[in-house]
Motif scaffolding. Structure first.
Motif, PDB file in Angstrom:
ATOM      1  N   VAL A 213       0.835  -1.210   0.000  1.00 14.00           N
ATOM      2  CA  VAL A 213       0.000   0.000   0.000  1.00 14.00           C
ATOM      3  C   VAL A 213       0.865   1.254   0.000  1.00 14.00           C
ATOM      4  O   VAL A 213       0.560   2.236  -0.686  1.00 14.00           O
ATOM      5  N   GLN A 214       1.966   1.230   0.752  1.00  5.96           N
ATOM      6  CA  GLN A 214       2.871   2.385   0.759  1.00  5.96           C
ATOM      7  C   GLN A 214       3.403   2.664  -0.646  1.00  5.96           C
ATOM      8  O   GLN A 214       3.479   3.825  -1.068  1.00  5.96           O
ATOM      9  N   ARG A 215       3.783   1.607  -1.357  1.00  5.25           N
ATOM     10  CA  ARG A 215       4.310   1.794  -2.718  1.00  5.25           C
ATOM     11  C   ARG A 215       3.224   2.337  -3.653  1.00  5.25           C
ATOM     12  O   ARG A 215       3.494   3.171  -4.513  1.00  5.25           O
ATOM     13  N   ARG A 219       3.311   5.795  -5.367  1.00  5.54           N
ATOM     14  CA  ARG A 219       3.474   5.514  -6.795  1.00  5.54           C
ATOM     15  C   ARG A 219       4.903   5.085  -7.108  1.00  5.54           C
ATOM     16  O   ARG A 219       5.521   5.528  -8.072  1.00  5.54           O
ATOM     17  N   GLN A 220       5.396   4.183  -6.264  1.00  4.23           N
ATOM     18  CA  GLN A 220       6.748   3.651  -6.446  1.00  4.23           C
ATOM     19  C   GLN A 220       6.642   2.260  -7.059  1.00  4.23           C
ATOM     20  O   GLN A 220       6.404   1.275  -6.362  1.00  4.23           O
ATOM     21  N   HIS A 221       6.795   2.180  -8.341  1.00  9.30           N
ATOM     22  CA  HIS A 221       6.729   0.884  -9.019  1.00  9.30           C
ATOM     23  C   HIS A 221       7.953   0.056  -8.658  1.00  9.30           C
ATOM     24  O   HIS A 221       9.083   0.529  -8.729  1.00  9.30           O
ATOM     25  N   GLN A 222       7.714  -1.173  -8.253  1.00 11.88           N
ATOM     26  CA  GLN A 222       8.806  -2.106  -7.961  1.00 11.88           C
ATOM     27  C   GLN A 222       8.812  -3.132  -9.080  1.00 11.88           C
ATOM     28  O   GLN A 222       8.246  -4.209  -8.965  1.00 11.88           O
ATOM     29  N   GLU A 223       9.430  -2.775 -10.163  1.00  7.81           N
ATOM     30  CA  GLU A 223       9.345  -3.589 -11.384  1.00  7.81           C
ATOM     31  C   GLU A 223      10.589  -4.435 -11.538  1.00  7.81           C
ATOM     32  O   GLU A 223      11.643  -3.967 -11.946  1.00  7.81           O
ATOM     33  N   ALA A 249      -5.366  -6.259  -7.658  1.00  8.54           N
ATOM     34  CA  ALA A 249      -4.767  -5.358  -8.653  1.00  8.54           C
ATOM     35  C   ALA A 249      -5.843  -4.534  -9.348  1.00  8.54           C
ATOM     36  O   ALA A 249      -5.640  -3.351  -9.648  1.00  8.54           O
ATOM     37  N   GLY A 250      -6.999  -5.147  -9.593  1.00 12.88           N
ATOM     38  CA  GLY A 250      -8.106  -4.420 -10.211  1.00 12.88           C
ATOM     39  C   GLY A 250      -8.648  -3.333  -9.314  1.00 12.88           C
ATOM     40  O   GLY A 250      -8.983  -2.222  -9.772  1.00 12.88           O
ATOM     41  N   ILE A 251      -8.724  -3.602  -8.015  1.00  5.73           N
ATOM     42  CA  ILE A 251      -9.172  -2.595  -7.046  1.00  5.73           C
ATOM     43  C   ILE A 251      -8.209  -1.418  -7.038  1.00  5.73           C
ATOM     44  O   ILE A 251      -8.616  -0.253  -7.023  1.00  5.73           O
ATOM     45  N   VAL A 252      -6.922  -1.735  -7.044  1.00  3.99           N
ATOM     46  CA  VAL A 252      -5.892  -0.689  -7.027  1.00  3.99           C
ATOM     47  C   VAL A 252      -5.971   0.178  -8.282  1.00  3.99           C
ATOM     48  O   VAL A 252      -5.886   1.411  -8.211  1.00  3.99           O
ATOM     49  N   MET A 253      -6.152  -0.451  -9.430  1.00  2.00           N
ATOM     50  CA  MET A 253      -6.254   0.308 -10.678  1.00  2.00           C
ATOM     51  C   MET A 253      -7.456   1.244 -10.653  1.00  2.00           C
ATOM     52  O   MET A 253      -7.370   2.420 -11.034  1.00  2.00           O
ATOM     53  N   LYS A 254      -8.582   0.745 -10.156  1.00  3.02           N
ATOM     54  CA  LYS A 254      -9.803   1.544 -10.123  1.00  3.02           C
ATOM     55  C   LYS A 254      -9.691   2.701  -9.141  1.00  3.02           C
ATOM     56  O   LYS A 254     -10.125   3.815  -9.426  1.00  3.02           O
ATOM     57  N   LYS A 255      -9.079   2.454  -7.993  1.00  2.00           N
ATOM     58  CA  LYS A 255      -9.012   3.466  -6.943  1.00  2.00           C
ATOM     59  C   LYS A 255      -7.886   4.469  -7.143  1.00  2.00           C
ATOM     60  O   LYS A 255      -8.038   5.656  -6.882  1.00  2.00           O
ATOM     61  N   PHE A 256      -6.734   3.984  -7.620  1.00  5.51           N
ATOM     62  CA  PHE A 256      -5.543   4.832  -7.694  1.00  5.51           C
ATOM     63  C   PHE A 256      -5.011   5.043  -9.110  1.00  5.51           C
ATOM     64  O   PHE A 256      -4.027   5.759  -9.280  1.00  5.51           O
ATOM     65  N   ASN A 257      -5.624   4.384 -10.096  1.00  2.00           N
ATOM     66  CA  ASN A 257      -5.107   4.422 -11.460  1.00  2.00           C
ATOM     67  C   ASN A 257      -3.626   4.011 -11.471  1.00  2.00           C
ATOM     68  O   ASN A 257      -2.782   4.637 -12.105  1.00  2.00           O
ATOM     69  N   TYR A 258      -3.352   2.938 -10.747  1.00  2.00           N
ATOM     70  CA  TYR A 258      -1.978   2.436 -10.578  1.00  2.00           C
ATOM     71  C   TYR A 258      -1.940   0.989 -11.058  1.00  2.00           C
ATOM     72  O   TYR A 258      -2.700   0.141 -10.558  1.00  2.00           O
TER      73      TYR A 258
END
Length: 279
Positions: A213-215, A219-223, A249-258
């Protein structure tokens, strides 16, 4: 040489250092029988920090000047315990926000003003160490005041500690706890099982979600592209857990566009599998 600019109480002063920079110095009895213009021994200083600017220094001064020294002493004890137990450096703000909060909590309870915290259960599960420190603090306060504090107050104290650990603001701490517990509910529902809250796997899952959640919020991508063979193996053998990770991951995309990266999904899948394997 540290020179006093303003005595706040027996345990706190605003001072200047050799470079004429303003600092706040804390220490048991540091300002006893002291006054502005006098130097203080550095070995009397237990904690010092530098406000960002003069306005911040004034704000801190005004707050600490109105706080009973016993709450400053108690806060320092709790903060030391928090640093030892977590191994994390806490932001300097906690040395002001926590004693101010403790004093206000006592005043509120004496007046019968109970403020509910709707995240008490979630905080107990997500940040058990900080919650227990909150409980310890209430034990100290109960001995001092004879008052009985509700668990919700332990949650409020825990949130101050969590905020200081993560260098965040209190509103973001509440959002983090809510989000982590949303993920935990999704995992529990899709696995159709209750968690063993005392298991190592559950602790590891919650810890992973905290950093996850912190990342997201920073918006710190750990790729780190995972090995394709390993990735395909995980998808095949832990397919149910993989679908849960994809749901999150779908929840994160919808909520944070991440966009949650493949390696994040891989590690999340593994942690979900571990907690699922616990009987």
């Amino acid at each position: 040489m540290i020179v006093i600019k303003r005595v706040l109480n027996n345990n706190a002063v605003v001072a200047t250092d050799e470079q004429n920079q303003t600092l706040v110095a804390l220490g048991s009895g540091i300002a006893f029988h002291q006054k502005a213009g006098r130097a203080i021994l550095e070995n009397k200083i237990e904690k010092s920090f530098y406000p960002k600017n003069e306005d911040a220094a004034n704000s801190i001064s005004e707050t600490l000047a109105q706080v009973d020294p016993k709450y400053i002493e108690l806060s320092d004890r709790i903060i030391s315990e928090a640093v030892i137990s977590s191994g994390k450096k806490l932001s300097d703000d906690i040395y002001v926000s926590l004693p101010d909060h403790l004093q206000f909590a006592v005043e509120r309870l004496k007046k019968g003003m109970l403020i509910q915290n709707k995240l008490t259960v979630e905080t107990m599960q997500t940040y058990p160490d900080e919650f227990q420190l909150g409980k310890h603090t209430l034990s100290y306060l109960a001995q001092e005041t004879g008052l009985t504090f509700p668990d919700d107050e332990a949650t409020n104290i825990a949130m101050h500690l969590i905020t200081a650990e993560e260098g965040d603001i209190l509103e973001n701490t509440e959002e983090t706890i809510t989000l982590i517990n949303q993920f935990l509910k999704v995992i529990s529902a899709m696995l159709k099982k209750e968690f063993n809250l005392n298991s190592v796997s559950y602790y590891r899952l919650v810890t992973h979600l905290k950093f996850f959640v912190q990342r997201i919020k920073k918006r710190q991508h750990q790729e780190f592209p995972p090995d394709k063979t390993l990735y395909d193996l995980i998808i095949r053998d832990y397919h149910a857990e993989y679908l849960i990770a994809q749901r999150i991951a779908g929840i994160v995309m919808k909520k944070f566009n991440y966009r949650v990266s493949d390696d994040e999904i891989l590690f999340l899948t593994i942690h979900i599998h571990r907690v699922n394997a616990v009987q």
